[in-house]
Design a protein around this motif. Structure first.
Motif, mmCIF file in Angstrom:
data_model
loop_
_atom_site.group_PDB
_atom_site.id
_atom_site.type_symbol
_atom_site.label_atom_id
_atom_site.label_comp_id
_atom_site.label_asym_id
_atom_site.label_seq_id
_atom_site.Cartn_x
_atom_site.Cartn_y
_atom_site.Cartn_z
ATOM 1 N N ASP A 214 0.826 -1.212 0.000
ATOM 2 C CA ASP A 214 0.000 0.000 0.000
ATOM 3 C C ASP A 214 0.862 1.263 0.000
ATOM 4 O OD1 ASP A 214 -2.361 1.663 0.338
ATOM 5 O OD2 ASP A 214 -1.795 1.826 2.434
ATOM 6 N N TRP A 215 1.825 1.342 0.914
ATOM 7 C CA TRP A 215 2.656 2.544 1.003
ATOM 8 C C TRP A 215 3.564 2.710 -0.211
ATOM 9 C CZ3 TRP A 215 2.176 6.870 3.405
ATOM 10 C CH2 TRP A 215 1.461 6.930 4.606
ATOM 11 N N TYR A 216 4.100 1.607 -0.708
ATOM 12 C CA TYR A 216 4.960 1.674 -1.896
ATOM 13 C C TYR A 216 4.154 2.162 -3.099
ATOM 14 C CZ TYR A 216 8.081 0.014 -5.630
ATOM 15 O OH TYR A 216 8.900 -0.083 -6.741
ATOM 16 N N GLY A 217 2.921 1.699 -3.227
ATOM 17 C CA GLY A 217 2.071 2.147 -4.326
ATOM 18 C C GLY A 217 1.781 3.643 -4.248
ATOM 19 N N ARG A 218 1.489 4.121 -3.051
ATOM 20 C CA ARG A 218 1.221 5.563 -2.882
ATOM 21 C C ARG A 218 2.445 6.398 -3.246
ATOM 22 N NH1 ARG A 218 -1.591 6.514 3.000
ATOM 23 N NH2 ARG A 218 -2.314 4.368 3.338
ATOM 24 N N TRP A 219 3.587 5.966 -2.723
ATOM 25 C CA TRP A 219 4.844 6.698 -2.950
ATOM 26 C C TRP A 219 5.214 6.692 -4.431
ATOM 27 C CZ3 TRP A 219 9.755 4.498 -4.265
ATOM 28 C CH2 TRP A 219 10.857 5.344 -4.107
ATOM 29 N N ARG A 220 5.079 5.564 -5.088
ATOM 30 C CA ARG A 220 5.432 5.449 -6.501
ATOM 31 C C ARG A 220 4.487 6.286 -7.358
ATOM 32 N NH1 ARG A 220 6.119 -0.492 -8.989
ATOM 33 N NH2 ARG A 220 3.919 -0.549 -8.429
ATOM 34 N N THR A 221 3.197 6.262 -7.027
ATOM 35 C CA THR A 221 2.224 7.060 -7.770
ATOM 36 C C THR A 221 2.526 8.547 -7.661
ATOM 37 O OG1 THR A 221 0.497 5.389 -7.467
ATOM 38 C CG2 THR A 221 -0.231 7.626 -7.986
ATOM 39 N N ALA A 222 3.058 8.962 -6.512
ATOM 40 C CA ALA A 222 3.410 10.367 -6.289
ATOM 41 C C ALA A 222 4.787 10.714 -6.828
ATOM 42 C CB ALA A 222 3.342 10.686 -4.799
ATOM 43 N N GLY A 223 5.390 9.807 -7.591
ATOM 44 C CA GLY A 223 6.717 10.076 -8.144
ATOM 45 C C GLY A 223 7.799 10.151 -7.092
ATOM 46 N N GLY A 224 7.552 9.502 -5.931
ATOM 47 C CA GLY A 224 8.540 9.520 -4.860
ATOM 48 C C GLY A 224 8.475 10.752 -3.978
ATOM 49 N N ASP A 225 7.467 11.591 -4.176
ATOM 50 C CA ASP A 225 7.316 12.800 -3.352
ATOM 51 C C ASP A 225 6.709 12.390 -2.008
ATOM 52 O OD1 ASP A 225 6.382 15.185 -2.104
ATOM 53 O OD2 ASP A 225 6.316 16.189 -4.053
ATOM 54 N N ALA A 226 7.537 12.362 -0.968
ATOM 55 C CA ALA A 226 7.090 11.875 0.340
ATOM 56 C C ALA A 226 6.063 12.789 0.980
ATOM 57 C CB ALA A 226 8.294 11.704 1.266
ATOM 58 N N GLY A 227 6.123 14.061 0.654
ATOM 59 C CA GLY A 227 5.142 14.995 1.192
ATOM 60 C C GLY A 227 3.791 14.809 0.542
ATOM 61 N N LEU A 228 3.790 14.654 -0.769
ATOM 62 C CA LEU A 228 2.554 14.543 -1.526
ATOM 63 C C LEU A 228 1.762 13.285 -1.161
ATOM 64 C CD1 LEU A 228 0.801 15.751 -3.798
ATOM 65 C CD2 LEU A 228 2.165 14.411 -5.429
ATOM 66 N N CYS A 229 2.450 12.173 -0.926
ATOM 67 C CA CYS A 229 1.741 10.914 -0.648
ATOM 68 C C CYS A 229 1.468 10.699 0.839
ATOM 69 C CB CYS A 229 2.522 9.732 -1.212
ATOM 70 S SG CYS A 229 4.085 9.388 -0.376
ATOM 71 N N GLY A 230 1.872 11.649 1.689
ATOM 72 C CA GLY A 230 1.604 11.544 3.117
ATOM 73 C C GLY A 230 2.654 10.776 3.896
ATOM 74 N N LEU A 231 3.686 10.310 3.202
ATOM 75 C CA LEU A 231 4.709 9.507 3.872
ATOM 76 C C LEU A 231 5.530 10.329 4.861
ATOM 77 C CD1 LEU A 231 6.374 6.925 4.257
ATOM 78 C CD2 LEU A 231 7.674 7.555 2.198
ATOM 79 N N GLN A 232 5.901 11.533 4.478
ATOM 80 C CA GLN A 232 6.716 12.365 5.360
ATOM 81 C C GLN A 232 5.988 12.647 6.670
ATOM 82 O OE1 GLN A 232 8.034 15.974 3.476
ATOM 83 N NE2 GLN A 232 9.394 16.563 5.152
ATOM 84 N N GLU A 233 4.703 12.953 6.585
ATOM 85 C CA GLU A 233 3.904 13.224 7.782
ATOM 86 C C GLU A 233 3.750 11.969 8.631
ATOM 87 O OE1 GLU A 233 -0.570 14.890 9.008
ATOM 88 O OE2 GLU A 233 -0.004 14.646 6.896
ATOM 89 N N ALA A 234 3.501 10.827 7.974
ATOM 90 C CA ALA A 234 3.322 9.571 8.708
ATOM 91 C C ALA A 234 4.611 9.161 9.413
ATOM 92 C CB ALA A 234 2.873 8.466 7.753
ATOM 93 N N TYR A 235 5.738 9.354 8.741
ATOM 94 C CA TYR A 235 7.002 8.986 9.376
ATOM 95 C C TYR A 235 7.266 9.869 10.596
ATOM 96 C CZ TYR A 235 11.713 7.516 10.248
ATOM 97 O OH TYR A 235 12.823 7.014 10.883
ATOM 98 N N ALA A 236 7.056 11.165 10.445
ATOM 99 C CA ALA A 236 7.285 12.080 11.567
ATOM 100 C C ALA A 236 6.391 11.736 12.753
ATOM 101 C CB ALA A 236 7.056 13.520 11.118
ATOM 102 N N ALA A 237 5.146 11.330 12.470
ATOM 103 C CA ALA A 237 4.211 10.999 13.545
ATOM 104 C C ALA A 237 4.661 9.778 14.329
ATOM 105 C CB ALA A 237 2.820 10.774 12.968
ATOM 106 N N GLY A 238 5.362 8.846 13.670
ATOM 107 C CA GLY A 238 5.775 7.618 14.349
ATOM 108 C C GLY A 238 7.232 7.580 14.750
ATOM 109 N N CYS A 239 7.955 8.680 14.545
ATOM 110 C CA CYS A 239 9.398 8.692 14.786
ATOM 111 C C CYS A 239 9.707 9.083 16.225
ATOM 112 C CB CYS A 239 10.089 9.644 13.818
ATOM 113 S SG CYS A 239 11.889 9.673 13.994
ATOM 114 N N ALA A 240 10.272 8.143 16.984
ATOM 115 C CA ALA A 240 10.609 8.406 18.384
ATOM 116 C C ALA A 240 11.830 9.304 18.532
ATOM 117 C CB ALA A 240 10.861 7.080 19.100
#
Length: 293
Positions: A214-240
């Motif tokens: 699921d996450w790889y598909g989102r990231w690839r669809t966004a051309g690797g833009d971590a901000g656009l696919c929500g990955l950057q926000e999700a990582y920050a939320a879970g980063c200790a």
């Protein structure tokens, strides 16, 4: 039966994959049925009983042309598992999930591939939260943390290696049923020690791989833009690591001490130093990241 026959029979029984009933073997056929489907990412799921390193094996298979994108290689036991900078990773047979996947994000600029280990961390954490009922935090850049007795412990790690023909192999190791007396170091942990509601490795592996797809598909669809696919926000939320003062040890005996304030668009950890400077450090440049004394 002669004494020699009995002795050999005992050895055969002790080495049997069913010798530890609390750690049953993975069901490779069921995993393939549940994960390999038309139009899906996963093209094959291969389970081997024992190997040195699933990462090394899958890199070799990719180079030989015998593995394509979406290949998954799982080992019941690894004898030469590796983390970053060739640090050793070992665990008893069938006590965890030790697997590698081959991905080929050719439509994503190579400069953005540095997000893949972080993406994998987010996917693994999400998959384990659903399948094991365990909250997993992320220590930048590639460690999975759980709480054992209120203390943060490392229960897993992620390793990315380049493969030929525009591919990358991502290895994941997760301690599932590792017991207290089996811990390699006092700072290690496992899902079982963290109070997981399920330690069924088939269920856990399916959950993690579906989350990764699921996450790889989102990231690839966004051309690797971590901000656009929500990955950057999700990582920050879970980063200790964020919000803590850390010491980043870099090559050449250089070190940067500062508060971890952000993960930037390139997946680098941004440290705010005492001199008022914001300095980003990349995963490929760092030797150790430790709490600052």
């Amino acid at each position: 039966m002669t004494p020699r026959d009995a002795s050999e029979n005992d050895r055969d029984h002790s080495s049997s994959r069913w010798s530890d009933l609390e750690r049953p073997p993975l069901n490779a056929a069921a995993l393939r049925r549940g994960l390999v489907r038309e139009g899906g990412l996963w093209s094959d799921v291969d389970v081997v009983q024992r190997t040195g390193s699933t990462n090394s094996d899958l890199v070799d298979r990719a180079a030989a042309g015998t593995a394509g994108e979406g290949a998954v290689l799982v080992a019941e036991e690894q004898t030469a598992g590796r983390g970053r900078l060739d640090r050793q990773w070992s665990a008893p047979a069938r006590s965890g999930l030790f697997f590698s996947v081959l991905l080929k994000p050719v439509e994503v600029p190579v400069a953005r591939w540095g997000w893949l280990p972080l993406l994998t961390g987010v996917a693994v954490a999400a998959g384990l939260a659903r399948a094991a009922g365990v909250d997993t935090a992320l220590k930048w850049p590639n460690d999975l943390l759980v709480k054992v007795g209120g203390e943060e412990r490392k229960a897993g790690g992620i390793l990315l290696e380049r493969a030929g023909d525009g591919g990358v192999v991502i290895g994941v190791g997760i301690n599932v049923t590792l017991r207290a007396q089996e811990l390699p170091v006092p700072t290690a942990g496992s899902l079982a020690l963290a109070g997981a509601v399920s330690t069924d490795r088939d269920t856990l592996l399916r959950g993690v791989l579906r989350s990764l797809e699921d996450w790889y598909g989102r990231w690839r669809t966004a051309g690797g833009d971590a901000g656009l696919c929500g990955l950057q926000e999700a990582y920050a939320a879970g980063c200790a690591t964020l919000g803590r003062t850390v010491r980043a040890e870099l090559p050449g005996d250089r070190a940067v001490v500062g508060e971890a304030v952000a993960v930037d668009g390139d997946g680098r950890l941004v440290l705010a130093t005492g001199e008022g400077v914001r300095e980003p450090v990349g995963a490929g440049d760092i030797v150790h990241l430790r709490p600052a004394e």
